[in-house]
Design an enzyme around this catalytic site. Structure first.
Site, PDB file in Angstrom:
ATOM      1  N   ASP A 154      42.793  46.044  39.917  1.00  0.00           N
ATOM      2  CA  ASP A 154      43.863  45.992  40.909  1.00  0.00           C
ATOM      3  C   ASP A 154      43.906  47.267  41.739  1.00  0.00           C
ATOM      4  OD1 ASP A 154      46.093  45.537  42.386  1.00  0.00           O
ATOM      5  OD2 ASP A 154      47.381  45.036  40.707  1.00  0.00           O
ATOM      6  N   ASP A 351      43.185  44.795  49.628  1.00  0.00           N
ATOM      7  CA  ASP A 351      43.736  44.610  48.283  1.00  0.00           C
ATOM      8  C   ASP A 351      42.883  43.648  47.478  1.00  0.00           C
ATOM      9  OD1 ASP A 351      45.678  44.847  46.187  1.00  0.00           O
ATOM     10  OD2 ASP A 351      46.474  42.901  46.779  1.00  0.00           O
TER      11      ASP A 351
END
Length: 471
Positions: A154, A351
């Protein structure tokens, strides 16, 4: 005279735009994409993929990364459309979480709810599609002796954590829950440690450091903040990395925890003082794996764009996005739409955990309208849940579609392959445009648009590089 000058300017501008992309169209492999939607639901194929995962070895200082579907199958989904709907729901929660974190940072309020979400180190990366979740998993070694766990990678979080015994409230994961009593390298951080003092929020109990991470989608983790050795297959290890040992956790599924790759000082890259890290994400339905690597310089014909720091929040990786092309036409979107404003709002974030690319409404509408106007040879069909631009290709093996490309500061252009912006939503030939509008001013470049491309974050040089076809 003025009209002539305007004509000459327009002609020059049009020629400059048309030369930034190799072609106005690209080929969508309909048959291959549709076949994968059936394969990903086949238990026999999943079992073979899992065996393959167990026998793989990693390269020097790297993790293997895979899509979630190659290590875990959610029995609740019996068709591909159900998986798509679940992924859309999860993606909505993810975007809510990122925007909540950003808005808290901008407003300076509710900082206790900061969201923390992983090298020349490399690990395999896996996709979370069978759960309807867009995350990718890295297989990470922890402790002494080493135990291996699948952690979500992440770039939108800093804190690395995993579920630990004794577990007061834990969700179901693929591997056994980590037991720190079996590791000689496990140490609880004292409250006076630098790592503990860097936590927000920070709590203490009997001089033991406690952490808490609350995500905007309602998931959370709470427990001891500790140091542990992290290993990269048989190639090396890093001692005394600060991680969360979670005793009260909710929200994830299948993964043992999360590997924080954000830009904050407690993220994994920051703790090991990596000058760069990179990953290449295979598509959600693939049985293949790729790697997450640290301090490996990009090589080849890559597109390098500015990495921009937002002074209000250090976690996110912003890039200098300036526009979007459809076919050979530049969309009428002011570059300011993608810029960080004086308050810290706006900007374009890359992201790994968001599935779709989310665009401010003005930009999304321009993209949708231009694509449908140029895709006159495609057969439109009813929208699919939150995806409002869909086509039916049930009778086709492949088809030509308009190219979609991002333009960046410095004149660089990244052209997307058809599979990076038109995705199957069922197993019957229905494909939809993989972008979504947002009422917020932030642009989030999601992992569908990154699939098949090695993305390198060079923190030391403040650039992000994209190298297509490198998984």
């Amino acid at each position: 005279m003025v009209s002539l000058l305007f004509f000459l300017f327009l002609s020059t501008f049009t020629r400059s735009i048309s030369t930034t992309t190799a072609a106005a169209t690209t080929t969508l492999d309909v048959a291959s994409s549709t076949k994968k939607t059936l394969d990903v639901l086949n238990p026999a194929l999943l079992q073979r993929q899992q065996v393959k995962t167990q026998n793989e070895t990693t390269s020097s200082l790297s993790f293997i990364i895979r899509p979630r579907s190659s290590i875990h199958r959610d029995q609740h989904h019996h068709d591909y459309e159900s998986l798509t709907l679940a992924r859309l729901a999860r993606d909505s929660h993810r975007v809510t979480s990122l925007l909540a974190k950003l808005n808290f940072a901008i407003s300076g309020t509710n900082k206790s709810n900061s969201v923390y979400k992983v090298e020349d180190l490399t690990t395999p990366v896996t996709s979370g599609f069978s759960q309807g979740i867009g995350e990718y998993f890295a297989r990470v070694g922890l402790g002494t002796p080493v135990q291996t766990y699948h952690l979500v990678i992440d770039t939108g979080s800093d804190i690395t954590w995993l579920q630990c015994e004794q577990c007061f409230n834990c969700y179901q994961q693929t591997e056994p829950i980590y037991d720190p009593s079996g590791s000689s390298s496990y140490n609880v951080l004292p409250c006076t440690s630098q790592q503990c003092e860097s936590l927000h929020p920070r709590n203490c109990l009997s001089n033991q450091c406690l952490y808490q991470v609350l995500y905007g989608d309602g998931s959370s983790t709470t427990g001891n903040f500790v140091t542990e050795t992290i290993s990269f297959g048989n190639s090396g290890s890093v001692p005394s990395v600060a991680i969360g040992c979670g005793h009260d956790n909710k929200g994830l599924a299948a993964a043992a925890g999360l590997l924080g790759l954000g830009g904050g000082q407690l993220s994994f890259p920051s703790q090991i003082k990596a000058t760069s890290f990179s990953y290449c994400l295979v598509d959600f339905d693939s049985s293949r794996a790729s790697t997450l690597e640290f301090n490996s310089a990009p090589a080849g014909n890559y597109v390098t764009v500015p990495l921009i720091r937002n002074p209000r929040i250090t976690t996110f990786y912003y890039v200098g996005l300036t526009g979007i092309l459809v076919g050979d036409q530049s969309l009428p979107i002011p570059p300011s739409i993608f810029a960080i404003d004086e308050s810290g709002g706006g900007g374009a974030i890359v992201d790994s955990g968001t599935t779709f690319t989310h665009l401010p409404s003005q930009a999304y509408n321009a993209l949708r309208d231009a694509f449908t106007q140029q895709a006159i040879n495609l057969k439109p069909t009813v929208s699919s849940s939150e995806l409002d631009t869909c086509f039916v290709f049930s009778s086709l093996t492949n088809t030509e579609v308009p190219v979609v490309a991002f333009t960046f500061a410095g004149g660089k252009t990244l052209s997307l392959k058809a599979g990076n912006f038109l995705i199957p939503v069922d197993s019957h030939g229905k494909f939809c445009l993989a972008f979504q509008p947002t009422m917020d001013s932030v642009t989030i470049i999601g992992n569908i648009q990154q699939q098949g491309t090695r993305v390198t974050y060079e923190m030391s040089k403040l650039v992000v590089s994209f190298l297509p076809d490198s998984c």
